[in-house]
Design a protein around this motif. Structure first.
Motif, PDB file in Angstrom:
ATOM      1  N   ALA A  64     -38.648  35.749 -30.409  1.00  0.00           N
ATOM      2  CA  ALA A  64     -38.855  35.411 -31.810  1.00  0.00           C
ATOM      3  C   ALA A  64     -37.623  35.804 -32.626  1.00  0.00           C
ATOM      4  CB  ALA A  64     -40.077  36.149 -32.348  1.00  0.00           C
ATOM      5  N   LEU A  72     -37.507  37.342 -35.290  1.00  0.00           N
ATOM      6  CA  LEU A  72     -37.670  38.710 -35.782  1.00  0.00           C
ATOM      7  C   LEU A  72     -37.161  39.719 -34.760  1.00  0.00           C
ATOM      8  CD1 LEU A  72     -38.714  40.534 -38.024  1.00  0.00           C
ATOM      9  CD2 LEU A  72     -40.955  40.511 -36.917  1.00  0.00           C
ATOM     10  N   SER A 125     -33.467  39.589 -34.825  1.00  0.00           N
ATOM     11  CA  SER A 125     -32.947  40.258 -36.020  1.00  0.00           C
ATOM     12  C   SER A 125     -32.960  41.768 -35.859  1.00  0.00           C
ATOM     13  CB  SER A 125     -33.769  39.856 -37.246  1.00  0.00           C
ATOM     14  OG  SER A 125     -33.693  38.466 -37.479  1.00  0.00           O
ATOM     15  N   ALA A 126     -34.023  42.299 -35.258  1.00  0.00           N
ATOM     16  CA  ALA A 126     -34.108  43.745 -35.053  1.00  0.00           C
ATOM     17  C   ALA A 126     -32.995  44.230 -34.136  1.00  0.00           C
ATOM     18  CB  ALA A 126     -35.480  44.101 -34.462  1.00  0.00           C
TER      19      ALA A 126
END
Length: 234
Positions: free
Chosen positions: A62, A64, A67-68
């Motif tokens: 994902a 997200l 991004s993390a």
């Protein structure tokens, strides 16, 4: 403005900025469109984080999770900013603008000079020359990658992993770094069948950080060869 400082700074800018063509091609091969690849280079502008993000996306993770991972890798730039703040002495919007080019290369060039004026010259010339060229070559690489269509034709489906390994290689110069890399890779590999795509990279990276911190306490620090981050902006 001393000529050697200008020449060295622009030389680093050209050599590093040219590598953006690889990111652009890899990004579109990973499923991003041309403008998404360009937006990453324009707004994120840290090579390790950008390659990490597209690596997670290419693996089916994902955004997200990607991004993390990117944020974790880019967090070191915060400490660069703290060391540069007394030198640059900027306020307001000028501080925000300069923060965009706080990367490995601009920091190293700035701190490598003796005179305060030379430090500032090296920081700005290195940072902004890389920024401009990295974004231009990202566009070229993204257009080329999109024109190819199927990334498997030229092996671009494997380019994310290869590029990221090239990025890490200069840091594997002593046993603490090698141990951290091996343990982190083993942890990530073992988590692949147990977790969602992208999670193994985050958790494996966390394990590697812990192992690296413990190991480096038992050994002297080793500085990698020139070109931190394997010639991509950090």
């Amino acid at each position: 403005m001393p000529r050697p400082v200008v020449v060295d700074s622009l030389g680093v800018g050209v050599a590093t900025g040219a590598y953006g063509i690889s990111f652009g091609a890899v990004a579109t091969a990973s499923g991003l469109d041309v403008w998404q690849a360009c937006a990453l280079s324009l707004l994120v502008f840290t090579g390790a984080s950008q390659f990490a993000f597209v690596g997670v996306v290419a693996a089916g993770g994902a955004p997200l999770a990607g991004s993390a991972t990117a944020i974790l890798l880019g967090s070191r730039n915060l400490f660069y900013g703290l060391s540069l703040a007394p030198l640059l002495r900027l306020r307001g919007s000028r501080r925000l603008t300069a923060a965009q080019v706080v990367i490995d290369e601009s920091t190293a060039m700035a701190l490598g000079q003796r005179e305060e004026a030379d430090k500032r010259t090296a920081f700005y010339l290195t940072g902004w020359s890389i920024f401009v060229l990295w974004n231009l070559t990202t566009l070229v690489g993204a257009l080329a990658g999109a024109a190819i269509g199927d990334p498997r034709i030229f092996g671009l489906d494997a380019a994310v992993g290869a590029a990221f390994l090239a990025l890490l290689w200069p840091w594997l110069a002593a046993w603490p770094q090698r141990l951290a890399a091996v343990v982190g890779a083993a942890a990530a590999t073992g988590l692949v069948p147990l977790t969602a795509a992208g999670v193994p990279i985050i958790l494996g990276g966390a394990v590697a950080v812990v192992v690296g911190l413990v190991a480096t306490r038992r050994a002297p620090e080793v500085v990698p060869d020139s070109g931190a981050d394997g010639q991509v902006p950090g």
